[in-house]
Design a protein around this motif. Structure first.
Motif, PDB file in Angstrom:
ATOM      1  N   PHE A  14       0.868  -1.185   0.000  1.00  0.00           N
ATOM      2  CA  PHE A  14       0.000   0.000   0.000  1.00  0.00           C
ATOM      3  C   PHE A  14       0.896   1.222   0.000  1.00  0.00           C
ATOM      4  CE2 PHE A  14      -2.825  -3.179   1.882  1.00  0.00           C
ATOM      5  CZ  PHE A  14      -4.020  -2.906   1.231  1.00  0.00           C
ATOM      6  N   ILE A  15       0.487   2.230  -0.791  1.00  0.00           N
ATOM      7  CA  ILE A  15       1.165   3.527  -0.715  1.00  0.00           C
ATOM      8  C   ILE A  15       0.139   4.499  -0.154  1.00  0.00           C
ATOM      9  CG2 ILE A  15       2.296   5.389  -2.004  1.00  0.00           C
ATOM     10  CD1 ILE A  15       3.287   3.341  -4.029  1.00  0.00           C
ATOM     11  N   GLY A  16       0.511   5.189   0.917  1.00  0.00           N
ATOM     12  CA  GLY A  16      -0.411   6.134   1.554  1.00  0.00           C
ATOM     13  C   GLY A  16      -0.122   7.549   1.092  1.00  0.00           C
ATOM     14  N   GLY A  17      -1.179   8.329   0.859  1.00  0.00           N
ATOM     15  CA  GLY A  17      -1.014   9.724   0.445  1.00  0.00           C
ATOM     16  C   GLY A  17      -1.280  10.668   1.604  1.00  0.00           C
ATOM     17  N   LEU A  59       4.162   2.172   2.476  1.00  0.00           N
ATOM     18  CA  LEU A  59       5.087   3.282   2.222  1.00  0.00           C
ATOM     19  C   LEU A  59       4.296   4.592   2.249  1.00  0.00           C
ATOM     20  CD1 LEU A  59       7.837   4.404   1.019  1.00  0.00           C
ATOM     21  CD2 LEU A  59       6.986   3.722  -1.208  1.00  0.00           C
ATOM     22  N   ALA A  60       4.794   5.586   2.976  1.00  0.00           N
ATOM     23  CA  ALA A  60       4.134   6.901   3.030  1.00  0.00           C
ATOM     24  C   ALA A  60       4.733   7.782   1.929  1.00  0.00           C
ATOM     25  CB  ALA A  60       4.327   7.542   4.395  1.00  0.00           C
ATOM     26  N   ARG A  61       3.914   8.105   0.900  1.00  0.00           N
ATOM     27  CA  ARG A  61       4.402   8.790  -0.307  1.00  0.00           C
ATOM     28  C   ARG A  61       5.088  10.125  -0.017  1.00  0.00           C
ATOM     29  NH1 ARG A  61      -0.203   9.317  -2.792  1.00  0.00           N
ATOM     30  NH2 ARG A  61      -0.099   7.433  -4.007  1.00  0.00           N
ATOM     31  N   HIS A  62       4.533  10.875   0.912  1.00  0.00           N
ATOM     32  CA  HIS A  62       5.098  12.216   1.197  1.00  0.00           C
ATOM     33  C   HIS A  62       6.015  12.212   2.411  1.00  0.00           C
ATOM     34  CE1 HIS A  62       2.319  13.815  -1.774  1.00  0.00           C
ATOM     35  NE2 HIS A  62       1.384  13.100  -1.208  1.00  0.00           N
ATOM     36  N   GLY A  63       6.421  11.008   2.863  1.00  0.00           N
ATOM     37  CA  GLY A  63       7.217  10.892   4.085  1.00  0.00           C
ATOM     38  C   GLY A  63       6.287  10.840   5.283  1.00  0.00           C
TER      39      GLY A  63
END
Ligand code: ADE
Length: 294
Positions: A14-17, A59-63
């Motif tokens: 999953f990629i979180g925005g 993974l957190a897309r924007h950190g």
């Protein structure tokens, strides 16, 4: 502290925005700092496991502290890091503005088309340095994953006053406009995108989805509407406050969707029904001729 190594392959990520920096239903069992030829990803990658031991990456897309502008997200490192772990299926979340009256803030949207309005300053291919390849991108998302995600969201959001918009509910393409940012659109731009048939708008789908295709990974974005962008004069023009306010109200639904998706996708990924559609696809996309011939 969590282990920083993980031996077995991880297939699902999953990629979180914006507003989604971890997934509450998943308990991390490892936290990985993955190095790639394109640098380090936006955040450490956390690994969680389902009850029967199926690993999931996040993974957190924007950190994790949201300190990366959309333009500066290291998408090549993000996709390469997930590929390195063995990922073949990515479900990516994103906050979006709505370009249609009937797509209300807090609704969920599963798009199937994309218009790239980024400004060409985001590295958007793994193929360079004398190696040319043209990935197929007519269908920017994995159609199997699109259908499974649409059905799962429908199940989870049933009964809630949040509406779900998919290709099936709209009976037409659902088009995501990806703009450069970081400033939001002008009203004239917003109306232009609307006239193009755009359904929703964000700053994050490109190049992430293109790079996933080049990496032969099945990818689908789930959009959570937070505002009416700038076209809708009867609404306040979009602000960060609106976006973040609606997203945090909405994140409970994102967590529910992700939790349900894990149970639906685990057996399908294990059996190979999901995740393999683009395996070896780049073999047919390379234009560079073998050196030394001709
Ligand atoms: N993300 C959330 N709302 C947005 C908007 N209106 N435009 C671009 N990206 C967005």
């Amino acid at each position: 502290s969590l282990p920083t190594e993980f031996a077995e392959p991880v297939r699902l990520a999953f990629i979180g925005g914006t507003g989604l920096y971890h997934l509450e239903s998943l308990t991390p069992v490892a936290k990985l700092t993955v190095s790639t030829p394109w640098g380090f990803p936006s955040s450490p990658i956390t690994i969680s496991k389902t009850a029967d031991g199926f690993p999931i990456a996040f993974l957190a897309r924007h950190g994790i502290h949201h300190d990366l502008l959309p333009t500066d997200v290291p998408s090549r490192a993000n996709i390469a890091a997930l590929k390195k772990l063995g990922v073949n299926t990515i479900v990516a979340f994103s906050a979006v503005g709505s370009l249609q009256q009937h797509i209300k803030p807090r609704d969920f949207v599963v798009p199937n088309q994309v218009i790239d309005r980024t400004k060409g300053n985001r590295p958007s291919t793994f193929f360079e340095h004398g190696f040319v390849a043209h990935a197929m991108f007519g269908e920017p998302f994995d159609l199997k994953l699109n259908k499974i995600i649409a059905d799962t969201c429908q199940d989870v959001l049933k009964g809630d006053n949040v509406k779900l918009h998919t290709r099936e509910t709209e009976k037409s393409d659902l088009t995501l406009i990806c703009m450069e940012g970081p400033a939001f659109s002008t009203r004239a731009e917003s109306r232009l995108y609307k006239s193009w048939g755009g359904s929703v708008i964000n700053m994050s789908c490109i190049p992430e989805s293109k790079l996933a295709r080049e990496a032969e990974i099945a990818y689908q974005m789930i959009c959570m509407s937070t505002d009416y962008d700038a076209w809708n004069e009867s609404e306040e023009p979009v602000t960060v406050e609106t976006v973040v306010g609606n997203l945090s109200a909405n994140s409970a639904n994102a967590h529910l969707v992700a939790e349900k998706l894990v149970t639906v996708l685990e057996p399908k990924i294990k059996s190979g029904e999901v995740g393999l559609d683009y395996q070896h696809s780049m073999k047919f996309s390379v234009s560079t001729k073998e050196k030394g011939r001709n």
